[in-house]
Design a protein around this motif. Structure first.
Motif, PDB file in Angstrom:
ATOM      1  N   PRO A   1       2.496  16.296  -2.478  1.00  0.00           N
ATOM      2  CA  PRO A   1       1.643  15.749  -3.150  1.00  0.00           C
ATOM      3  C   PRO A   1       0.157  16.687  -2.356  1.00  0.00           C
ATOM      4  N   SER A   2      -0.876  16.762  -2.949  1.00  0.00           N
ATOM      5  CA  SER A   2      -1.849  17.695  -2.453  1.00  0.00           C
ATOM      6  C   SER A   2      -1.921  16.765  -1.854  1.00  0.00           C
ATOM      7  N   SER A   3      -3.135  17.146  -0.960  1.00  0.00           N
ATOM      8  CA  SER A   3      -4.318  15.802  -0.676  1.00  0.00           C
ATOM      9  C   SER A   3      -5.989  16.817  -0.935  1.00  0.00           C
ATOM     10  N   LEU A   4      -5.727  17.712  -1.924  1.00  0.00           N
ATOM     11  CA  LEU A   4      -7.080  18.082  -2.111  1.00  0.00           C
ATOM     12  C   LEU A   4      -7.616  18.073  -3.367  1.00  0.00           C
ATOM     13  N   GLY A   5      -6.573  16.901  -3.988  1.00  0.00           N
ATOM     14  CA  GLY A   5      -7.228  15.749  -5.454  1.00  0.00           C
ATOM     15  C   GLY A   5      -6.417  17.197  -6.711  1.00  0.00           C
ATOM     16  N   ALA A   6      -6.491  17.383  -7.434  1.00  0.00           N
ATOM     17  CA  ALA A   6      -6.209  18.243  -8.651  1.00  0.00           C
ATOM     18  C   ALA A   6      -5.601  19.673  -7.815  1.00  0.00           C
ATOM     19  N   VAL A   7      -5.807  20.058  -6.803  1.00  0.00           N
ATOM     20  CA  VAL A   7      -5.885  21.080  -6.882  1.00  0.00           C
ATOM     21  C   VAL A   7      -4.051  20.868  -6.302  1.00  0.00           C
ATOM     22  N   GLU A   8      -3.231  22.296  -6.624  1.00  0.00           N
ATOM     23  CA  GLU A   8      -2.255  21.966  -5.793  1.00  0.00           C
ATOM     24  C   GLU A   8      -2.183  22.622  -4.239  1.00  0.00           C
ATOM     25  N   GLU A   9      -1.736  22.041  -3.170  1.00  0.00           N
ATOM     26  CA  GLU A   9      -1.673  22.807  -2.188  1.00  0.00           C
ATOM     27  C   GLU A   9      -0.214  23.321  -1.224  1.00  0.00           C
ATOM     28  N   HIS A  10      -1.235  24.718  -1.407  1.00  0.00           N
ATOM     29  CA  HIS A  10       1.041  25.317  -1.413  1.00  0.00           C
ATOM     30  C   HIS A  10       1.249  24.540   0.253  1.00  0.00           C
ATOM     31  N   ILE A  11       2.162  25.042   0.924  1.00  0.00           N
ATOM     32  CA  ILE A  11       2.689  24.229   2.362  1.00  0.00           C
ATOM     33  C   ILE A  11       2.139  25.755   2.608  1.00  0.00           C
ATOM     34  N   LYS A  12       1.275  25.708   4.136  1.00  0.00           N
ATOM     35  CA  LYS A  12       1.162  26.054   4.982  1.00  0.00           C
ATOM     36  C   LYS A  12       2.530  26.533   6.144  1.00  0.00           C
ATOM     37  N   TYR A  13       3.127  27.249   5.453  1.00  0.00           N
ATOM     38  CA  TYR A  13       4.032  27.410   7.148  1.00  0.00           C
ATOM     39  C   TYR A  13       4.123  28.470   7.711  1.00  0.00           C
ATOM     40  N   LEU A  14       3.954  28.585   9.251  1.00  0.00           N
ATOM     41  CA  LEU A  14       4.162  29.882   9.862  1.00  0.00           C
ATOM     42  C   LEU A  14       5.408  30.172  11.181  1.00  0.00           C
ATOM     43  N   PRO A  15       6.343  30.964  10.660  1.00  0.00           N
ATOM     44  CA  PRO A  15       7.437  30.705  11.722  1.00  0.00           C
ATOM     45  C   PRO A  15       6.502  31.874  12.725  1.00  0.00           C
ATOM     46  N   LEU A  16       6.667  31.398  14.019  1.00  0.00           N
ATOM     47  CA  LEU A  16       6.601  32.167  15.206  1.00  0.00           C
ATOM     48  C   LEU A  16       7.760  32.168  15.713  1.00  0.00           C
ATOM     49  N   GLY A  17       7.740  33.813  16.487  1.00  0.00           N
ATOM     50  CA  GLY A  17       8.885  34.494  16.917  1.00  0.00           C
ATOM     51  C   GLY A  17       8.374  35.624  18.447  1.00  0.00           C
ATOM     52  N   SER A  18       9.589  35.956  18.625  1.00  0.00           N
ATOM     53  CA  SER A  18       8.752  36.532  20.455  1.00  0.00           C
ATOM     54  C   SER A  18       8.930  38.531  19.653  1.00  0.00           C
ATOM     55  N   ARG A  19       8.532  39.116  20.221  1.00  0.00           N
ATOM     56  CA  ARG A  19       8.255  40.658  20.013  1.00  0.00           C
ATOM     57  C   ARG A  19       9.692  41.112  19.434  1.00  0.00           C
ATOM     58  N   LYS A  20      11.092  40.594  19.949  1.00  0.00           N
ATOM     59  CA  LYS A  20      12.127  40.983  19.981  1.00  0.00           C
ATOM     60  C   LYS A  20      11.942  40.792  17.953  1.00  0.00           C
ATOM     61  N   GLN A  21      11.531  39.653  17.508  1.00  0.00           N
ATOM     62  CA  GLN A  21      11.359  39.466  16.208  1.00  0.00           C
ATOM     63  C   GLN A  21      11.022  40.820  15.327  1.00  0.00           C
ATOM     64  N   LEU A  22       9.446  40.225  15.638  1.00  0.00           N
ATOM     65  CA  LEU A  22       8.352  41.207  14.910  1.00  0.00           C
ATOM     66  C   LEU A  22       7.913  42.298  15.107  1.00  0.00           C
ATOM     67  N   CYS A  23       8.612  43.159  16.710  1.00  0.00           N
ATOM     68  CA  CYS A  23       7.479  44.242  17.204  1.00  0.00           C
ATOM     69  C   CYS A  23       8.372  45.321  16.282  1.00  0.00           C
ATOM     70  N   ILE A  24       7.151  45.816  15.282  1.00  0.00           N
ATOM     71  CA  ILE A  24       7.420  47.159  14.556  1.00  0.00           C
ATOM     72  C   ILE A  24       7.151  48.876  15.127  1.00  0.00           C
ATOM     73  N   ASN A  25       6.309  48.607  16.156  1.00  0.00           N
ATOM     74  CA  ASN A  25       6.246  49.784  16.707  1.00  0.00           C
ATOM     75  C   ASN A  25       7.718  50.545  17.966  1.00  0.00           C
ATOM     76  N   PRO A  26       8.689  51.754  16.862  1.00  0.00           N
ATOM     77  CA  PRO A  26       9.690  52.036  17.297  1.00  0.00           C
ATOM     78  C   PRO A  26      10.073  52.274  18.857  1.00  0.00           C
ATOM     79  N   LYS A  27       8.354  52.943  19.301  1.00  0.00           N
ATOM     80  CA  LYS A  27       8.508  53.515  20.741  1.00  0.00           C
ATOM     81  C   LYS A  27       8.746  52.466  21.425  1.00  0.00           C
ATOM     82  N   VAL A  28       8.954  50.528  21.154  1.00  0.00           N
ATOM     83  CA  VAL A  28       8.796  49.870  21.793  1.00  0.00           C
ATOM     84  C   VAL A  28       9.913  48.996  21.240  1.00  0.00           C
ATOM     85  N   ASN A  29      10.367  48.485  20.121  1.00  0.00           N
ATOM     86  CA  ASN A  29      11.033  47.701  19.834  1.00  0.00           C
ATOM     87  C   ASN A  29      12.249  48.334  19.758  1.00  0.00           C
TER      88      ASN A  29
END
Length: 811
Positions: free
Chosen positions: A211-239
């Motif tokens: 259920p939304s805590s904002l009344g009639a407006v649907e409230e998205h589940i604001k989910y954030l998965p954290l990870g290390s550089r090993k999972q997230l680095c996109i620089n090929p010179k580094v990863n």
């Protein structure tokens, strides 16, 4: 609360678990300990209970996270200020939050195709591009001139992150209407040990809505998965670095040299726009860590750093153990646990993980390799170093030589495992070495990174070991220069390998910060029993009336499980596999005959757990030589497999075993495994893969290991100090030793039952399983079903059990 918004009709035990977790948080408990056997829907039950509580809490406390929520501060405020805030400011904030939910819904419907298309385009380009590293000259491995006043790693990283966020905020302060919007101050942090377990959490979260805590407006589940550089680095010179310490250092190097276009583009007016798009797309749907990496690639912006810009709007964050447990990491990521719910899943490993993260060791061979690498590097670059670098590199060589000399000297006196190190004996008074200064030098100079990467280039190898050697040296020096009263330096001896070891002995010292900051800490797992260890060693500063524990029954019907505690073999030999008895020829012979009788009446697969690889090897060798008829009959009856000591071969053995069971479930197969091995944790032997589980003996750990000697001594000294009772201290040490064993038993036996329709027979072969103190430490769902029996009766009941199961399946 009765409705936890479970996406399916929950089973009774799932409802009980959700209610227990909800009541723990709502009831003001500081700690909750929960055991829910694998296959009972534990993860989804956790999500539904905590998210239902959070949404309800936000409805009842609409100003939390947006206004000073501290009781003392609120009492000092004039009433008219509070009233003005409630009537004027809060409605505007809530309206802005509702606006953001509408934005997220538009992003969800409009941008998905655009971003996915961009990701696919980039993947196509990467396949066309040669991603091999350029062959640079040796100057890349040269140390920068050393300045003893440089900031530490933590300070440098914090400064760099703050600088990036400051630039972005300055450039985009007028373009992002939701930049200063605060989400929920009370968040949920979900932590687990492995990347795959966190991805499983994400997939379960996708099934839910609340259920939304904002009344009639649907409230998205604001989910954030954290990870290390090993999972997230996109620089090929580094990863391309496989070792996380090297990858971290390479990232910092790339930032300083402006060699990462994804990290910061101060002259690009679109930077803020991309950061904003990253945040909005992240929260428009529930994404896993791979999704966030793809979003970063599609927007040409670093996902590892962009995530931090999004934390303030999150409701629920997932993160690996290390990010939660290390204070420095929490500070760097700006993770604030205040007033939040912290959930640690698979928590049976938690205390060991805390101690491992805060402990370190150096073996004699590692020290030799360190000295060799340092000398080689010094010889190559000494003429191009400034004096500060030359002097400190030479001191590090001298340090490794002192440590090697110390070990050689002690070897002559026959080192005992657990023997304490005499730190004064390592460093003679006539040697001018300042440990603290050397630790600082290793931290600020980046020498460990430079030496390791240079040695990689010279040898053509990759440092795929978890902690490259000089990083281990840095950690060991940190322990030497910041000794803890709750830790110990000692010798560890394993065969011919001698190591200097520092071990944190009191995990509560580290975890107490989390307990103090959080509103509630929940530990959950499939095998949490015996739970007393957590209360005694992890939450010893938490009042007992603030700790709630709950152990679920299993989801399966009771007639789907048989558990036998057996004191004698089929030939009548007393089954006692204590260290002094286990090599008795009579016991080993009777064990083989008993196993043969059991597996002949169990369809499908039978997994047999032994206390160690060494004992398994000895028993099988004995059967082959002295009981050849039994061994040949076993192999004619079942295909026999043995867990290899080489972890790289485990998957092949498991695959062959699974294939044989699937090809002929009636004949089935036998898998000899080891408690604490790869097969005893993390592998699901569901359905026909484990219709039978046999536990041979009690898998007590090696009582003569240096680590265990140090831990038991610490427990005995601590209890003696608190109680002044030698008897109580020895009992605490004994319980601790037994608990390690029984947690391993519970973990191994729990491999068998994986879902509501699964069924199996479990055989505990040792007369000690009939002791009250041992039996009470079994998981509740096993303990409730256990029956003491003779081997003959157990086999008869097992035949009847599987006959009834077959009839049940035919109906």
């Amino acid at each position: 609360m009765e409705d936890f918004h479970h996406p399916f009709k929950p089973y009774d035990i799932q409802t009980q678990l959700m209610a227990a977790i909800y009541d723990t948080i709502a009831g003001g408990y500081k700690v909750g300990l929960f055991e829910s056997p694998t296959g009972t829907g534990k993860t989804l039950s956790i999500i539904c209970s905590v998210m239902s509580w959070l949404r309800e809490y936000k409805i009842k406390n609409p100003d939390q996270g947006t206004y000073q929520n501290d009781t003392e501060a609120s009492d000092d405020e004039p009433s008219w200020i509070t009233e003005a805030y409630q009537s004027t400011v809060l409605p505007k904030i809530k309206e802005k939050q509702r606006e953001y939910e509408i934005v997220l819904e538009k992003v969800k419907s409009q941008k998905r195709g655009k971003v996915v298309h961009k990701i696919k385009q980039k993947e196509f380009k990467r396949t066309k591009k040669n991603t091999e590293q350029e062959d640079l000259d040796d100057s890349q491995f040269l140390l920068k001139d050393f300045n003893a006043n440089e900031k530490t790693d933590l300070e440098s990283v914090q400064d760099e992150v703050n600088s990036l966020l400051k630039k972005i905020n300055q450039k985009g302060s007028n373009s992002d209407p939701f930049q200063n919007l605060e989400g929920s101050q009370t968040r949920i942090f979900f932590s687990s040990r492995t990347h795959s377990q966190l991805n499983q959490f994400t997939s379960q979260l996708r099934l839910t809505s609340f259920p939304s805590s904002l009344g009639a407006v649907e409230e998205h589940i604001k989910y954030l998965p954290l990870g290390s550089r090993k999972q997230l680095c996109i620089n090929p010179k580094v990863n391309h670095y496989q070792s996380l310490p090297l990858l971290n250092e390479a990232c910092l190097e790339a930032q300083k040299d402006n060699n990462c276009k994804y990290y910061d583009q101060p002259n690009d007016p679109q930077t803020m726009q991309r950061m904003q798009e990253f945040r909005d797309f992240t929260y428009s749907e529930i994404h896993d860590i791979e999704d966030l990496k793809g979003i970063g690639e599609s927007l040409d912006i670093c996902p590892y750093y962009s995530i931090r810009k999004s934390i303030h709007l999150s409701e629920i964050i997932s993160l690996p153990y290390q990010m939660l447990l290390e204070r420095n990491t929490r500070q760097i990521l700006n993770i604030d646990l205040k007033n939040s719910i912290v959930i640690v899943d698979e928590a049976h490993n938690l205390m060991d993980t805390i101690m491992a993260l805060n402990s370190t060791s150096l073996s004699y061979k590692e020290l030799i390799d360190m000295r060799k690498s340092l000398k080689y590097y010094l010889q190559k670059f000494s003429t191009r170093m400034n004096s500060g670098n030359r002097i400190n590199c030479s001191k590090l060589v001298k340090l490794t030589e002192l440590l090697l000399t110390y070990i050689k000297k002690k070897k002559e006196t026959k080192i005992k495992p657990g023997e304490k190190l005499d730190l004064m004996d390592i460093f003679p008074t006539n040697v001018n070495i300042n440990i603290f200064q050397l630790e600082t030098y290793l931290t600020t100079s980046k020498l460990a990174f430079k030496v390791e990467t240079y040695m990689e280039k010279c040898s053509g190898r990759h440092a795929n070991h978890a902690s490259p050697l000089l990083f281990k040296l840095k950690k060991f020096l940190s322990s030497l220069s910041h000794p803890s009263d709750n830790g110990s330096f000692f010798f560890e001896v394993a065969g011919d390998v001698i190591s200097l070891k520092f071990l944190l002995l009191d995990p509560s010292e580290i975890f107490q910060d989390i307990v103090d900051e959080a509103k509630c800490v929940i530990l959950a797992g499939g095998t949490m029993e015996p739970m007393q260890d957590y209360i005694s060693f992890l939450f010893k500063h938490t009042p007992k009336d603030k700790i709630k524990s709950f152990s679920c029954d299993h989801i399966i019907p009771k007639n789907n499980l048989k558990v036998f505690a057996l004191s004698n073999g089929i030939e009548g030999s007393p089954l006692n596999f204590s260290f002094s008895n286990r090599e008795s020829p009579a016991i080993i012979k009777d064990l083989g005959t008993s196993i043969l009788k059991i597996v002949q009446c169990v369809p499908g697969g039978t997994v047999i757990f032994f206390p160690s690889y060494k004992y398994l090897e000895k028993v099988v060798e004995h059967w082959k030589l002295r009981s050849p008829s039994m061994w040949s009959t076993l192999n004619r009856s079942k295909d026999v497999f043995t867990e290899p000591t080489d972890s790289g071969k485990v998957e092949n053995v498991l695959s062959d075993y699974s294939r044989k069971v699937a090809e002929n479930p009636k004949r089935g197969a036998v898998l000899f495994s080891v408690v604490g091995g790869k097969m005893s944790e993390g592998i699901n032997f569901q359905d026909d893969l484990a219709r039978g589980i046999i536990m041979v003996g009690l898998p007590f750990p090696n009582a003569f290991s240096g680590e265990l000697i140090a831990r038991r001594k610490f427990i005995e000294d601590s209890v003696l100090k608190d109680t002044n009772s030698r008897e109580a201290s020895l009992q605490a040490s004994k319980d601790f030793y037994e608990n390690i064993c029984m947690r391993s038993v519970n973990q191994s036996v729990g491999r068998a039952i994986r879902h509501i329709n699964d069924y199996a027979a479990i055989f505990l072969l040792d007369n000690r399983y009939n002791n009250t103190n041992i039996r009470q430490k079994l998981s509740g769902w096993i303990r409730k079903q256990i029956a003491s029996s003779t081997m003959g009766n157990a086999i008869s009941e097992t035949e009847e059990f599987f006959k009834n199961r077959q009839l049940h399946q035919l109906k």
